[in-house]
Scaffold this motif. Structure first.
Motif, short mmCIF file in Angstrom:
data_model
loop_
_atom_site.label_atom_id
_atom_site.label_comp_id
_atom_site.label_asym_id
_atom_site.label_seq_id
_atom_site.Cartn_x
_atom_site.Cartn_y
_atom_site.Cartn_z
N ILE A 72 7.97 2.97 -1.65
CA ILE A 72 7.48 1.76 -2.70
C ILE A 72 7.70 2.28 -4.38
O ILE A 72 7.51 3.42 -4.51
N ASN A 76 9.47 -3.47 -5.70
CA ASN A 76 9.34 -4.30 -4.44
C ASN A 76 8.80 -5.23 -4.34
O ASN A 76 7.70 -5.65 -5.20
N ILE A 78 6.38 -8.12 -2.11
CA ILE A 78 5.49 -8.14 -1.24
C ILE A 78 5.37 -9.48 -0.56
O ILE A 78 5.35 -10.50 -1.43
N ILE A 103 5.79 -5.82 -6.99
CA ILE A 103 5.05 -4.58 -7.60
C ILE A 103 5.64 -4.29 -8.99
O ILE A 103 6.62 -4.12 -9.25
N TRP A 106 3.31 1.09 -9.76
CA TRP A 106 2.83 1.74 -8.41
C TRP A 106 2.15 3.10 -8.80
O TRP A 106 2.64 3.81 -9.55
N ILE A 162 6.32 -5.09 2.81
CA ILE A 162 6.75 -4.63 1.32
C ILE A 162 8.25 -4.40 1.60
O ILE A 162 8.51 -3.65 2.49
#
Length: 173
Positions: A72, A76, A78, A103, A106, A162
């Protein structure tokens, strides 16, 4: 498309449905960028895509599937999915309760991430929605790996794919 929005706004004024003064608020309330258009434009702005990628299931093919927290990163995608008989199918768009988000930040501490997303039905772009990982994939096989996530502060979970970090791609359907 911008041309379609322009035409609808012109027709709203010419038909006297809305005045020029009412138009900005009316358009803001009723026209939103859909999720796939937003994510594609976001990745174009990052320099990852050269053109729009309009079909949500293709993101899984382009970027592959994240199967661990180590996969991740900030860019990325989703993809909301259905799980049937152990197999994961990304919900195809349009419709089918399909959705895609990106994303934006993170934070491994607490297994949560900030998501940037947009939906025509949500009236605009949302940059500060936080999702928490409820369950990591139990499989590393790309057609069986899915995550369970939930929006922070809620109890409802979603099954999602993901992607790994989105590579430089000359996208286009």
């Amino acid at each position: 498309m911008p041309e379609e929005i322009s035409l609808i706004c012109c027709l709203a004024v010419e038909s006297k449905y809305k005045t020029i003064a009412e138009l900005p608020q009316w358009a803001w309330t009723n026209f939103g960028m859909d999720c796939v258009g937003f994510v594609s434009t976001y990745l174009i702005a990052l320099g990852q895509f050269k053109k729009m990628l309009k079909y949500i299931p293709k993101y899984k093919v382009v970027a592959d599937v994240a199967t661990s927290i180590d996969d991740i990163y900030y860019d990325n995608a989703i993809l909301w999915a259905n799980v049937e008989g152990g197999n994961v199918k990304v919900r195809p768009n349009p419709g089918n309760k399909s959705h895609i988000a990106i994303i934006e930040c993170w934070e491994q501490y607490g297994s949560s991430f900030y998501v940037a997303q947009s939906a025509g039905s949500k009236k605009g772009v949302d940059y500060d929605r936080v999702y928490e990982i409820v369950q990591e994939p139990k499989s590393t096989k790309r057609d069986k790996a899915y995550w369970k996530i939930r929006q922070k502060g809620t109890y409802s979970t979603s099954k999602v794919v993901i992607t790994k970090s989105v590579p430089l791609f000359a996208a286009g359907d």
